[in-house]
Design a protein around this motif. Structure first.
Motif, PDB file in Angstrom:
ATOM      1  N   TYR A   9      14.942  37.102  33.328  1.00 27.98           N
ATOM      2  CA  TYR A   9      14.102  38.192  33.992  1.00 27.98           C
ATOM      3  C   TYR A   9      12.964  37.414  34.601  1.00 27.98           C
ATOM      4  O   TYR A   9      12.474  37.988  35.647  1.00 27.98           O
ATOM      5  CB  TYR A   9      13.486  39.163  32.751  1.00 27.98           C
ATOM      6  N   ALA A  10      11.961  36.359  34.203  1.00 28.81           N
ATOM      7  CA  ALA A  10      10.912  35.940  34.672  1.00 28.81           C
ATOM      8  C   ALA A  10      11.448  35.252  35.980  1.00 28.81           C
ATOM      9  O   ALA A  10      10.719  35.222  37.045  1.00 28.81           O
ATOM     10  CB  ALA A  10      10.373  34.659  33.632  1.00 28.81           C
ATOM     11  N   ASP A  11      12.820  34.539  35.914  1.00 27.33           N
ATOM     12  CA  ASP A  11      13.262  33.993  37.191  1.00 27.33           C
ATOM     13  C   ASP A  11      13.401  34.933  38.382  1.00 27.33           C
ATOM     14  O   ASP A  11      13.382  34.593  39.391  1.00 27.33           O
ATOM     15  CB  ASP A  11      14.640  33.228  36.834  1.00 27.33           C
ATOM     16  N   VAL A  12      14.087  36.136  37.894  1.00 26.14           N
ATOM     17  CA  VAL A  12      14.433  36.952  38.885  1.00 26.14           C
ATOM     18  C   VAL A  12      13.227  37.871  39.633  1.00 26.14           C
ATOM     19  O   VAL A  12      13.110  38.005  40.617  1.00 26.14           O
ATOM     20  CB  VAL A  12      15.523  38.201  38.225  1.00 26.14           C
ATOM     21  N   ARG A  50       7.927  31.629  31.804  1.00 24.74           N
ATOM     22  CA  ARG A  50       7.521  31.381  33.324  1.00 24.74           C
ATOM     23  C   ARG A  50       8.633  31.136  34.255  1.00 24.74           C
ATOM     24  O   ARG A  50       9.703  30.508  33.812  1.00 24.74           O
ATOM     25  CB  ARG A  50       6.518  30.058  33.331  1.00 24.74           C
ATOM     26  N   PRO A  51       8.456  31.720  35.367  1.00 24.24           N
ATOM     27  CA  PRO A  51       9.783  31.504  36.174  1.00 24.24           C
ATOM     28  C   PRO A  51       9.814  30.208  36.908  1.00 24.24           C
ATOM     29  O   PRO A  51       8.844  29.436  37.215  1.00 24.24           O
ATOM     30  CB  PRO A  51       9.115  32.749  37.693  1.00 24.24           C
ATOM     31  N   ASN A  52      11.299  29.734  36.837  1.00 19.46           N
ATOM     32  CA  ASN A  52      11.631  28.550  37.390  1.00 19.46           C
ATOM     33  C   ASN A  52      11.714  28.808  38.856  1.00 19.46           C
ATOM     34  O   ASN A  52      12.466  29.497  39.523  1.00 19.46           O
ATOM     35  CB  ASN A  52      12.790  28.176  36.915  1.00 19.46           C
ATOM     36  N   ALA A  53      10.988  27.893  39.616  1.00 18.56           N
ATOM     37  CA  ALA A  53      10.843  28.080  40.999  1.00 18.56           C
ATOM     38  C   ALA A  53      12.532  27.886  41.656  1.00 18.56           C
ATOM     39  O   ALA A  53      12.665  28.851  42.634  1.00 18.56           O
ATOM     40  CB  ALA A  53      10.060  27.231  41.714  1.00 18.56           C
ATOM     41  N   GLU A  54      13.232  27.036  41.345  1.00 21.66           N
ATOM     42  CA  GLU A  54      14.579  26.719  41.939  1.00 21.66           C
ATOM     43  C   GLU A  54      15.360  27.924  41.790  1.00 21.66           C
ATOM     44  O   GLU A  54      16.106  28.616  42.402  1.00 21.66           O
ATOM     45  CB  GLU A  54      15.183  25.350  41.320  1.00 21.66           C
ATOM     46  N   ASN A  55      15.193  28.465  40.412  1.00 26.84           N
ATOM     47  CA  ASN A  55      16.172  29.536  39.949  1.00 26.84           C
ATOM     48  C   ASN A  55      15.566  30.892  40.851  1.00 26.84           C
ATOM     49  O   ASN A  55      16.548  31.600  41.156  1.00 26.84           O
ATOM     50  CB  ASN A  55      15.999  29.910  38.661  1.00 26.84           C
ATOM     51  N   HIS A  56      14.291  31.104  41.061  1.00 21.95           N
ATOM     52  CA  HIS A  56      13.996  32.110  41.589  1.00 21.95           C
ATOM     53  C   HIS A  56      14.476  32.267  43.150  1.00 21.95           C
ATOM     54  O   HIS A  56      14.819  33.347  43.627  1.00 21.95           O
ATOM     55  CB  HIS A  56      12.343  32.211  41.665  1.00 21.95           C
ATOM     56  N   PRO A  72      22.121  30.127  38.170  1.00 24.19           N
ATOM     57  CA  PRO A  72      22.132  31.468  38.766  1.00 24.19           C
ATOM     58  C   PRO A  72      23.179  31.301  40.322  1.00 24.19           C
ATOM     59  O   PRO A  72      23.237  30.136  40.877  1.00 24.19           O
ATOM     60  CB  PRO A  72      20.621  31.227  39.339  1.00 24.19           C
ATOM     61  N   GLY A  73      23.876  32.111  40.380  1.00 25.32           N
ATOM     62  CA  GLY A  73      24.877  32.270  41.495  1.00 25.32           C
ATOM     63  C   GLY A  73      26.220  31.653  41.233  1.00 25.32           C
ATOM     64  O   GLY A  73      27.076  31.687  41.850  1.00 25.32           O
TER      65      GLY A  73
END
Length: 556
Positions: A455-458, A510-516, A370-371
């Motif tokens: 989508y989960a991460d965002v 499930r969202p990845n905390a670092e990516n989120h 991400p980024g």
């Protein structure tokens, strides 16, 4: 003897018929037909050029699709017509058709075949934006109660802006049209011989209210004297979803292979009909239908007027509950990129590996962090459907350099749609409609783990996937079974049908905390661009469209 239901799902580019078993939801067979005329956004069949932001279809494609897919799917499923208890129809909306007093589409008459306004205006026809803007202005000035139920704005995609565009630009077509009808309701009429209006489509796309009906004729007269009496062109009873519109006629039975007297449900909208396919339909459950566009639908117990949504309609999705809808563009702008910007080296690699360009780009994009691309995009390639509700906005990518790679652009486009989804979700929650569970259906949800994990991460939410790969068609079949009723082998409520025929896969993203955490930073940049270009900071997108239109070649 078995009990089955048929669902016919009319999408943007094709129609699909599905046979599902009542009691289990087991899908026996499906049949698909691409529309021969597709989406007409450049010219009519006779070569008549279309202006910017037009999107038309040919009604003959709908009939041809029914006549091809229904007999084909019954044969493939090994199901006899006598075993089909009910039929349901869902459709993109608002997809509006001008017809004469006999319900014949005007565009099929020789005298109207060269007039664009005589054809079906597809949901993504955005040329009625000036009419939508004026409806919003006048409604706000008059304090019209309906405006708040649609987040403060009506859309160029809806019924009345499109009708008003016809009245202004082609008054002869407006006068010749005895009625304007949703394509879904037109197909139901073709099967049953009964003219009915779906409360779902009328509620979300034609400003209809269960208790107050349509806006007053006085309002339409204030808009334009030519609209005085426009409600007379919307004849036929408005019936709730789950109701029976009628029965298959002898003529329709002869042509489709269905049995005469088979129950046909009141039509539904393709997004809304999908929620029961989850197997649950509780307040707080939101479903994202990921396809050409993305629709976000959910139900609640109270009516909340959420700014920028596409409507809150009582009984609009599940009888007895308030149905909420918001929309955005997704698949269309991924397709734009692949069709117009994909380097030949990437296309060749996809061909050599026997995979689609979309899969190739997804694989390469999934390797990026991400980024990492340094890009952020706005997902407005076909306008903004929520929360700005402005079809005249356009796409944007910021941060490109000479080192930018195709997969980086593709990932930025995917991220933009996820940011758009998060914007919608936050608008719901700020408006008092809490999202407790998030579900997804459609081809993307079933086939693209990269997309779903992003989508989960965002969004920072867990996302569960609907079992059926054809949720709209299955939902339509379920409503067909409800139209039949339990005494005829179906159900007495859509809740009963959902419980037995719907369901989820075991997939949970499930969202990845670092990516989120990184996406929180990027979302701030997306929001800054969103508000600057969408809320009046700069009108450059609108000015560029006006310049483009002024320079288009004119027909001799």
């Amino acid at each position: 003897m078995g009990r089955y239901a048929v669902g016919i799902d009319f999408g943007t580019l094709s129609a699909r018929a599905l046979v599902a078993e009542v009691g289990t939801g087991r899908e026996l067979a499906s049949a698909v037909m691409d529309y021969p005329h597709g989406v007409m956004d450049v010219s009519l069949p006779d070569g008549t050029a279309l202006p910017t932001d037009w999107a038309l279809q040919h009604p003959r494609d709908y009939m041809d699709a029914v006549l091809k897919t229904v007999p084909e799917v019954l044969k493939a499923a090994g199901v006899s017509a006598s075993e089909v208890v009910g039929v349901g129809i869902d459709f993109t909306a608002c997809t509006v058709l001008p017809v004469d007093e006999a319900l014949n589409p005007l565009c099929l008459k020789p005298e109207w075949a060269g007039n664009p306004h005589a054809y079906v205006k597809l949901w993504k026809h955005h040329a009625a934006q000036p009419q939508a803007d004026e409806i919003n202005r006048v409604a706000a000035e008059r304090g019209e109660a309906f405006l708040a139920r649609y987040g403060g704005k009506t859309s160029s995609e809806w019924m009345f802006p499109k009708i008003w565009q016809i009245a202004q630009e082609a008054p002869e077509v407006y006068a010749a049209a005895d009625s304007f009808i949703e394509a879904a309701d037109w197909v139901v009429w073709w099967l049953t011989g009964q003219v009915t209006r779906s409360a779902c489509a009328a509620g979300y796309k034609a400003l209809w209210h269960k208790r107050g009906g349509y806006p007053s004729n006085d309002f339409f007269r204030a808009l334009d004297p030519r609209l005085d009496g426009v409600l007379e062109k919307l004849g036929g009873p408005v019936l709730p979803i789950g109701a029976r519109a009628g029965f298959v006629t002898a003529e329709a039975a002869r042509r489709t292979g269905l049995a005469e007297g088979t129950a046909v449900a009141v039509s539904n909208v393709d997004a809304h009909v999908s929620l029961p396919a989850t197997g649950v339909a509780r307040p707080g459950d939101m479903l994202m239908i990921l396809g050409t566009s993305t629709c976000h639908v959910m139900v609640g117990e109270e009516e909340q007027c959420v700014p920028g949504i596409c409507g809150v309609v009582e009984d609009g999705i599940i009888p007895g509950l308030m149905g909420y809808e918001a929309n955005q563009v997704t698949g269309d702008h991924f397709n734009w990129y692949v069709d117009n910007c994909l380097p030949e080296a990437y296309a060749a690699e996809a061909r050599a590996r026997g995979i689609s360009p979309h899969r190739l780009l997804s694989e390469k994009a999934a390797l990026l962090a991400p980024g990492q691309s340094g890009l952020v995009a706005l997902d407005w390639w076909n306008g903004n459907r929520s929360v700005l509700v402005d079809g005249s906005l356009s796409g944007l990518i910021v941060g490109m350099t000479l080192q930018t790679r195709p997969e980086e652009i593709y990932r930025a486009l995917v991220e933009a749609t996820a940011f758009g989804a998060r914007t919608i979700h936050e608008a719901f929650e700020k408006g008092g409609v809490a999202i407790k569970n998030l579900y997804a259906c459609g081809g993307i949800a079933k086939k693209d783990p990269f997309f779903m994990q992003l989508y989960a991460d965002v969004t920072g939410r867990e996302i569960r996937v609907v079992r059926s790969a054809q949720a709209p068609a299955l939902g339509a079949a379920m409503f067909g079974a409800v139209a039949a009723g339990s005494k005829a082998g179906g159900y007495d409520s859509i809740a009963d049908a959902a419980r037995e025929m719907g369901g989820l896969t075991g997939d949970v993203y499930r969202p990845n905390a670092e990516n989120h955490a990184v996406y929180d930073l990027l979302f701030k940049e997306y929001t800054a661009l969103h508000d600057h270009f969408g809320r009046g900071g700069s009108l450059v997108m609108k000015r560029l469209k006006a310049i483009r239109e002024s320079q288009r070649p004119r027909q001799a």
